[in-house]
Design an enzyme around this catalytic site. Structure first.
Site, PDB file in Angstrom:
ATOM      1  N   GLY A  69       1.393  -2.999  -6.199  1.00 31.71           N
ATOM      2  CA  GLY A  69       1.331  -1.651  -5.642  1.00 31.71           C
ATOM      3  C   GLY A  69      -0.001  -1.005  -5.983  1.00 31.71           C
ATOM      4  O   GLY A  69      -1.020  -1.282  -5.361  1.00 31.71           O
ATOM      5  N   GLY A  70      -0.003  -0.169  -7.016  1.00 30.06           N
ATOM      6  CA  GLY A  70      -1.181   0.632  -7.381  1.00 30.06           C
ATOM      7  C   GLY A  70      -2.493  -0.142  -7.394  1.00 30.06           C
ATOM      8  O   GLY A  70      -3.485   0.306  -6.793  1.00 30.06           O
ATOM      9  N   GLY A  79       4.981   1.243 -10.994  1.00 28.29           N
ATOM     10  CA  GLY A  79       4.171   2.454 -11.027  1.00 28.29           C
ATOM     11  C   GLY A  79       4.142   3.141 -12.382  1.00 28.29           C
ATOM     12  O   GLY A  79       3.694   4.281 -12.489  1.00 28.29           O
ATOM     13  N   GLU A  97      11.346  -7.057  -8.987  1.00 28.51           N
ATOM     14  CA  GLU A  97      10.632  -5.820  -9.298  1.00 28.51           C
ATOM     15  C   GLU A  97      11.513  -4.929 -10.165  1.00 28.51           C
ATOM     16  O   GLU A  97      12.245  -4.080  -9.640  1.00 28.51           O
ATOM     17  CB  GLU A  97      10.275  -5.098  -8.006  1.00 28.51           C
ATOM     18  CG  GLU A  97       9.328  -5.880  -7.122  1.00 28.51           C
ATOM     19  CD  GLU A  97       8.377  -4.956  -6.399  1.00 28.51           C
ATOM     20  OE1 GLU A  97       7.174  -5.180  -6.495  1.00 28.51           O
ATOM     21  OE2 GLU A  97       8.842  -3.991  -5.779  1.00 28.51           O
ATOM     22  N   TRP A 154       0.822  -1.225   0.000  1.00 26.72           N
ATOM     23  CA  TRP A 154       0.000   0.000   0.000  1.00 26.72           C
ATOM     24  C   TRP A 154       0.851   1.269   0.000  1.00 26.72           C
ATOM     25  O   TRP A 154       0.321   2.364  -0.094  1.00 26.72           O
ATOM     26  CB  TRP A 154      -0.953  -0.002   1.203  1.00 26.72           C
ATOM     27  CG  TRP A 154      -2.067  -1.004   1.096  1.00 26.72           C
ATOM     28  CD1 TRP A 154      -2.378  -1.795   0.029  1.00 26.72           C
ATOM     29  CD2 TRP A 154      -3.035  -1.321   2.121  1.00 26.72           C
ATOM     30  NE1 TRP A 154      -3.477  -2.576   0.315  1.00 26.72           N
ATOM     31  CE2 TRP A 154      -3.900  -2.307   1.589  1.00 26.72           C
ATOM     32  CE3 TRP A 154      -3.261  -0.871   3.423  1.00 26.72           C
ATOM     33  CZ2 TRP A 154      -4.963  -2.847   2.323  1.00 26.72           C
ATOM     34  CZ3 TRP A 154      -4.310  -1.399   4.158  1.00 26.72           C
ATOM     35  CH2 TRP A 154      -5.155  -2.382   3.615  1.00 26.72           C
ATOM     36  N   LYS A 155       2.161   1.121   0.167  1.00 26.82           N
ATOM     37  CA  LYS A 155       3.085   2.269   0.156  1.00 26.82           C
ATOM     38  C   LYS A 155       2.573   3.360   1.113  1.00 26.82           C
ATOM     39  O   LYS A 155       1.994   3.032   2.134  1.00 26.82           O
ATOM     40  CB  LYS A 155       3.279   2.771  -1.274  1.00 26.82           C
ATOM     41  CG  LYS A 155       3.697   1.627  -2.213  1.00 26.82           C
ATOM     42  CD  LYS A 155       4.189   2.071  -3.552  1.00 26.82           C
ATOM     43  CE  LYS A 155       4.568   0.832  -4.374  1.00 26.82           C
ATOM     44  NZ  LYS A 155       5.163   1.176  -5.659  1.00 26.82           N
TER      45      LYS A 155
END
Ligand code: PGA
Length: 265
Positions: free
Chosen positions: A236-237, A175, A169, A13-14
């Site tokens: 992520g996003g 991103g 990654e 979720w950063k």
């Protein structure tokens, strides 16, 4: 995906979400996590951990921190130790994410120290590595990945495959919407698994989960996961949108067809 390895899907979720949003998202993930599906772990930012831990308490969805300090305690303003993460309900931790390497100048040896600290605290690290666009352009992808993995071999010595996972990654894919192609991901994963085999033996290398991260979305998850050495995702996003994350979970779980999967503890 091999039947030996249960898929693992992790949500990074950063530095997003406030408590009410995080609780709602966690509740939706718990409700959508099906038996027989992938293992799922959420990585909220530190202040959200207690609230998300409360939501996950009676579920099989795991919780992790996004980073840890190499020491157990001390004068390190702004840092968090593995022992504190365990106390907050975490079983997992991200180590060596490229945003940490970039924003906090984490070198391979700092990352190795954090891996050791994670094991000391009893956490399961997801160890991240990946090349930049420039490194790939210059034909250095293999050398960079092997250097990053090399630094982890000493902390990983003697560990069981269930105690950690690795995440490839590529920095250029994070991103950006620019996902690596399935064959590019497979090539990197196979390279790393071969190196792990030499260093840690067939059993550990054969059972450890190698995740892919970098613009994973429902539209590309199934193709990526169809590669033999892709054992799940670090998202992520798309993990901030419940519907998209649940779709990625569903596409990872369908991998390997109906072959029986050994469930890891
Ligand atoms: P992304 O991030 O899915 O937004 O590309 C992946 C990650 O950084 O773990």
């Amino acid at each position: 995906m091999s039947p030996l390895r249960r898929p693992l899907v992790a949500a990074n979720w950063k530095m997003h979400l406030v408590r009410s949003e995080a609780e709602l998202l966690a509740r939706t993930v718990v409700a959508g996590a099906a038996a027989g599906g992938p293992e799922v772990v959420l990585f909220p930012s530190f202040p959200l951990l207690p609230a998300v831990a409360a939501v996950l308490a009676a579920s099989e969805v795991g919780l992790g921190g996004q980073d840890l300090h190499a020491e157990a305690a001390g004068a390190h303003t702004g840092d968090v130790s593995g022992e504190q993460l365990v106390d907050a309900g975490c079983a997992w931790v991200l180590v060596g994410h490229s945003e940490r390497r970039r924003d906090h100048a984490e070198t391979n040896s700092v990352v190795a120290g954090k891996a050791t600290a994670a094991f000391r605290a009893g956490l399961r690290p997801i160890l991240c590595f990946g090349e930049t666009a420039a490194e790939r352009r210059q034909g250095e992808m293999e050398a960079v990945l092997l250097r990053q993995v090399e630094a982890l071999l000493s902390p990983l010595a003697g560990r069981r495959a269930q105690e950690f996972a690795l995440a490839y990654e590529p920095v250029w894919a994070i991103g950006t919407g620019d996902t690596a192609r399935p064959d590019e991901v497979q090539e990197a994963h196979a390279l790393v698994r071969r190196r792990l085999q030499q260093a840690l033996g067939d059993a550990v290398a054969g059972e450890v989960r190698l995740l892919y991260g970098g613009s994973v979305k429902p539209e590309n998850a199934a193709d990526l996961a169809a590669e033999p050495d892709v054992d799940g995702f670090l998202v992520g996003g798309a993990s901030l949108d419940a519907e998209r994350f649940l779709a990625i979970m569903a596409r990872s779980a369908s991998l390997g067809g109906s072959a029986p999967r050994r469930r890891h503890p």
